[in-house]
Write an enzyme that holds these catalytic residues in place. Sequence first.
Site, PDB file in Angstrom:
ATOM      1  N   LYS A   1      -9.246 -26.291   2.007  1.00 57.81           N
ATOM      2  CA  LYS A   1     -10.161 -25.257   2.506  1.00 57.81           C
ATOM      3  C   LYS A   1      -9.551 -23.872   2.267  1.00 57.81           C
ATOM      4  O   LYS A   1      -8.381 -23.740   1.922  1.00 57.81           O
ATOM      5  CB  LYS A   1     -10.420 -25.466   4.001  1.00 57.81           C
ATOM      6  CG  LYS A   1      -9.175 -25.374   4.866  1.00 57.81           C
ATOM      7  CD  LYS A   1      -9.481 -25.668   6.317  1.00 57.81           C
ATOM      8  CE  LYS A   1      -8.206 -25.580   7.163  1.00 57.81           C
ATOM      9  NZ  LYS A   1      -8.455 -25.812   8.600  1.00 57.81           N
TER      10      LYS A   1
ATOM     11  N   TYR B   1       5.976   6.046   6.025  1.00 60.95           N
ATOM     12  CA  TYR B   1       5.049   6.525   7.037  1.00 60.95           C
ATOM     13  C   TYR B   1       5.655   6.426   8.433  1.00 60.95           C
ATOM     14  O   TYR B   1       6.340   5.444   8.765  1.00 60.95           O
ATOM     15  CB  TYR B   1       3.763   5.705   7.013  1.00 60.95           C
ATOM     16  CG  TYR B   1       2.821   6.063   5.893  1.00 60.95           C
ATOM     17  CD1 TYR B   1       2.304   7.341   5.779  1.00 60.95           C
ATOM     18  CD2 TYR B   1       2.436   5.112   4.956  1.00 60.95           C
ATOM     19  CE1 TYR B   1       1.423   7.668   4.754  1.00 60.95           C
ATOM     20  CE2 TYR B   1       1.555   5.421   3.926  1.00 60.95           C
ATOM     21  CZ  TYR B   1       1.060   6.709   3.838  1.00 60.95           C
ATOM     22  OH  TYR B   1       0.190   7.027   2.823  1.00 60.95           O
TER      23      TYR B   1
END
Length: 393
Positions: A44, A283
């Site tokens: 899946k 950042y």
Amino acid sequence: MITMVDHHQVDAHSWAEIDLAAVQHNFRRARHYAPDSQLCAVIKANAYGHGVEQIARALSHEFRGGDCFAVATLAEARRVYQALGLRDILILRGPVNAAELTEILATGFMWVLHSPWQADLLKQELAFSEDTLAPRMQFQPLRIWVKTNTGMNRLGMSAQAFADIWPWLKSLPQQTSLTLMSHFATADEPALPLAASQLRNFEALADTVALDRECDGMSLSASAGILAWPQAHFSMCRPGIMLYGASPMVGEHGPAFGLLPVMSLKSRLVTINEVRAGDTVGYGATYHCQQDMRIGVIGIGYGDGYPRHAPSGTPVLIHAGGRVFEAPLAGRVSMDMLTVDLTGIPAAPGDEVLLWGQGWGQQLPAERIADLCQTIAYELFCQITSRVKFIYQ
């Protein structure tokens, strides 16, 4: 074995090498742990992010009689069928409405019946066909996995609903094969009591309806159950994450069970910056340089699926000067880049970097990265984006 990739053949700034021989090896390892069971290979979510057509085709060469695939939805089953032409595909979520049930019955896929309302849909479908003599009555044999709730409290019908529905299914005039199934909640932590309780509940449900173990199937174990609960293997096991080389067991890595990494996520150094003591990187200025240092910039980030919350110190492997070095992340992961401390590493722009998997004779387990990111390898694999080029070997 993973082979080196020619830079001139890679037109992406990051890529994933998928080792199809490794997924076949891992399937055989599942067979080793559950030698008396048939195997339902779970593919899946695009084979846990690895590419469902290629993975399914590789695994199909390892199948023996009774082995099959499992997907989550009818759409996923269609995709596998179109690629391989196989109908031995289990739809774990089952039909979500009458139209899906009609298609499932017509195609002959296996499906999970987990709720009484789905049984009502089946009754209506069978009654309609009989009353109208419609073409739909020419169904493929019914192949139904009846899912019960033994303690997971997710999909699965109650003991009472199961006791009502199972005898009705057994009485159907259509050719019908039935499998009783459930799903462990804590098989990955054997010391917890719930898994043992679920196993007892599962066997009690089988006894309640006098299940014929010679004719009807039983399936409880996924990867963790295969590795840690041999008494719960029954006639069918459902290997999932172990097929892709990662361990389902808390605190363990795939190599402990003889599993090989299937996905090796790679990128390369884009540039190297000389940074002074006291400077910050990235950042938020969260990484503070304690000394003058070399900071490497790698061309992969959360826009490619690398986890944004990977903390400073998370390792990567760098192939530099014919040797392999472990380098720690330094600062926040950006959308397109991440930065690493190159102290003591003779790296140069263009050198290859391994984010997880295997390369140059060494391994960096995805579980190690996942632990540092407070997630699981399943998520790492599934969140790789389309910007990453997949190379099948």
